[in-house]
Motif scaffolding. Structure first.
Motif, PDB file in Angstrom:
ATOM      1  N   LYS A 129       0.849  -1.192   0.000  1.00 58.60           N
ATOM      2  CA  LYS A 129       0.000   0.000   0.000  1.00 58.60           C
ATOM      3  C   LYS A 129       0.877   1.232   0.000  1.00 58.60           C
ATOM      4  O   LYS A 129       1.768   1.361   0.843  1.00 58.60           O
ATOM      5  CB  LYS A 129      -0.886   0.023   1.254  1.00 58.60           C
ATOM      6  CG  LYS A 129      -2.252  -0.606   1.092  1.00 58.60           C
ATOM      7  CD  LYS A 129      -3.087  -0.299   2.339  1.00 58.60           C
ATOM      8  CE  LYS A 129      -4.488  -0.823   2.197  1.00 58.60           C
ATOM      9  NZ  LYS A 129      -5.294  -0.525   3.405  1.00 58.60           N
ATOM     10  N   TRP A 186     -11.585   0.414   0.937  1.00 58.06           N
ATOM     11  CA  TRP A 186     -10.599   1.444   0.634  1.00 58.06           C
ATOM     12  C   TRP A 186     -10.980   2.794   1.256  1.00 58.06           C
ATOM     13  O   TRP A 186     -12.112   3.214   1.198  1.00 58.06           O
ATOM     14  CB  TRP A 186     -10.464   1.601  -0.883  1.00 58.06           C
ATOM     15  CG  TRP A 186      -9.351   2.528  -1.284  1.00 58.06           C
ATOM     16  CD1 TRP A 186      -9.431   3.812  -1.665  1.00 58.06           C
ATOM     17  CD2 TRP A 186      -7.959   2.181  -1.313  1.00 58.06           C
ATOM     18  NE1 TRP A 186      -8.191   4.328  -1.944  1.00 58.06           N
ATOM     19  CE2 TRP A 186      -7.267   3.353  -1.740  1.00 58.06           C
ATOM     20  CE3 TRP A 186      -7.231   1.037  -1.032  1.00 58.06           C
ATOM     21  CZ2 TRP A 186      -5.877   3.379  -1.892  1.00 58.06           C
ATOM     22  CZ3 TRP A 186      -5.873   1.064  -1.186  1.00 58.06           C
ATOM     23  CH2 TRP A 186      -5.199   2.212  -1.609  1.00 58.06           C
ATOM     24  N   GLU A 221      -9.290  -5.338   0.549  1.00 61.37           N
ATOM     25  CA  GLU A 221      -8.684  -4.013   0.732  1.00 61.37           C
ATOM     26  C   GLU A 221      -9.369  -2.964  -0.153  1.00 61.37           C
ATOM     27  O   GLU A 221      -9.580  -1.824   0.265  1.00 61.37           O
ATOM     28  CB  GLU A 221      -7.181  -4.053   0.408  1.00 61.37           C
ATOM     29  CG  GLU A 221      -6.347  -4.913   1.334  1.00 61.37           C
ATOM     30  CD  GLU A 221      -6.382  -4.445   2.784  1.00 61.37           C
ATOM     31  OE1 GLU A 221      -6.576  -3.245   3.021  1.00 61.37           O
ATOM     32  OE2 GLU A 221      -6.210  -5.310   3.674  1.00 61.37           O
ATOM     33  N   LEU A 222      -9.722  -3.360  -1.388  1.00 62.42           N
ATOM     34  CA  LEU A 222     -10.369  -2.413  -2.312  1.00 62.42           C
ATOM     35  C   LEU A 222     -11.791  -2.082  -1.854  1.00 62.42           C
ATOM     36  O   LEU A 222     -12.224  -0.922  -1.939  1.00 62.42           O
ATOM     37  CB  LEU A 222     -10.396  -2.998  -3.728  1.00 62.42           C
ATOM     38  CG  LEU A 222      -9.026  -3.138  -4.414  1.00 62.42           C
ATOM     39  CD1 LEU A 222      -9.162  -3.919  -5.722  1.00 62.42           C
ATOM     40  CD2 LEU A 222      -8.394  -1.780  -4.670  1.00 62.42           C
TER      41      LEU A 222
END
Length: 346
Positions: A321, A345, A341-342
């Motif tokens: 990241k 986000w 994670e997306l």
């Protein structure tokens, strides 16, 4: 700057964002199949759809198609002026004709009169393959100058009939001729231009020809709508068009996936993984860059310019990241960890 033209509930020209078009490859008479394809294309990012209208049944089908789709529908007409009139009567938001193959001036006028009554835009389309014999002789072959003269002659004919709600398209499968023609016509008219490389070809050759041609044209500020013509699933046209516009900085939004070209250090099936990532992020509405790297040696460094990245190793991978290693995960969980994670986000 070009004039604005309203197509259904969309507006092109006048500095508005460049819109993406495609064309159905279903039989327009088959309402269910055509509607299903249009809905898929609209979900993928298609702004305007064109349907072939080769029969009266196809023209009549537009009434039902229009009820079930959310994007403007353009009727594509060749040869029979009555089909153009019927398409407008059955709800077409715009018609595409080549006045050169519609027939006599009276027939063109019959079409223009109905368009004028309903204020429906006409796209005047000229292809290098259908250039008039006298222009081929005048310019000693098919040339950019000849294509432009042909298009402007047809535009003038319609303007002389008292109608100027027009869009122009001049297409050639010769990329550099197409670029030259757009440069010439942009200096001579303020009608919006629909840009595409016609008969561009299969997925690989068509994408390369379209990217070069559209890139050279759009980068000069020429063009109001585009189509990437590919021999294949029309969904591929939308993906390519969005990527061309994003690459040129003409459209924002959507995740950009970058990936390394693979080498002897690659420890995972990077080609498959990069394709999986590209498919996975298609419906995630973020405006960020995701890197997919094949090894943990160069991965973190090469992913520095991306907002988030993954790098594969033997049995495990890294999530990166903002250029820093964020965490290690088992290789089997790399894709799902990236998706998590997306979706979360910040």
């Amino acid at each position: 700057m070009t004039k604005t033209v309203k197509i259904g509930d969309r507006v092109i020209g006048g500095g508005n964002p460049i819109l993406i078009q495609s064309m159905t490859n279903t039989k327009t008479e088959d309402v269910a199949a055509t509607v299903a394809q249009i809905q898929k294309l609209a979900a993928a990012g298609c702004d305007i759809i064109r349907c072939a209208v080769p029969t009266m049944e196809a023209a009549e089908a537009l009434t039902e198609i229009k009820k079930q789709v959310s994007i403007p529908v353009v009727a594509d007409i060749h040869f029979d002026y009555r089909l153009a009139i019927a398409a407008m009567e059955h709800g077409a938001d715009k018609i595409r004709i080549n006045p050169g193959n519609i027939g006599s001036e009276e027939r063109v006028k019959a079409v223009v009169d109905v368009a004028k009554q309903r204020n429906i835009p006409i796209r005047v389309g000229v292809n290098s393959g259908s250039l008039e014999k006298e222009l081929v002789e005048k310019y000693h072959g098919v040339t950019a100058q000849g294509i432009v003269e042909s298009a402007l002659d047809k535009v003038k004919m319609i303007e002389d009939m008292g109608y100027d709600n027009l869009v122009i398209s001049i297409k050639s499968s010769d990329v550099m001729m197409c670029v030259k023609a757009h440069e010439l016509i942009a200096a001579k008219t303020d009608h919006p231009l629909h840009v595409g490389i016609t008969e561009a070809g299969t997925i690989i050759s068509g994408n390369i020809k379209s990217s070069i041609g559209l890139g050279l044209i759009l980068h000069q500020g020429i063009g109001d709508t585009i189509r990437v013509s590919l021999t294949g699933d029309p969904l591929e046209e939308i993906k390519s068009a969005k990527l061309i516009l994003r690459t040129l900085g003409l459209r924002k939004g959507g995740i950009e996936v970058v990936s390394c070209p693979t080498c002897g250090r690659t420890k995972i099936n990077l080609i498959e993984l990069a394709n999986q990532v590209e498919n996975m992020v298609a419906d995630i509405p973020l405006d960020i860059k995701v890197a997919v790297m094949g090894c943990v040696v160069n991965g973190p460094g090469e992913a520095k310019e991306a907002d988030i990245g993954i790098a594969g190793g033997i049995g495990e991978g890294l999530i990166i990241k903002h250029g820093e290693v964020y965490k290690k995960v088992p290789e089997s969980e790399l894709l799902e960890s990236l998706r998590y994670e997306l979706l979360h986000w910040k």
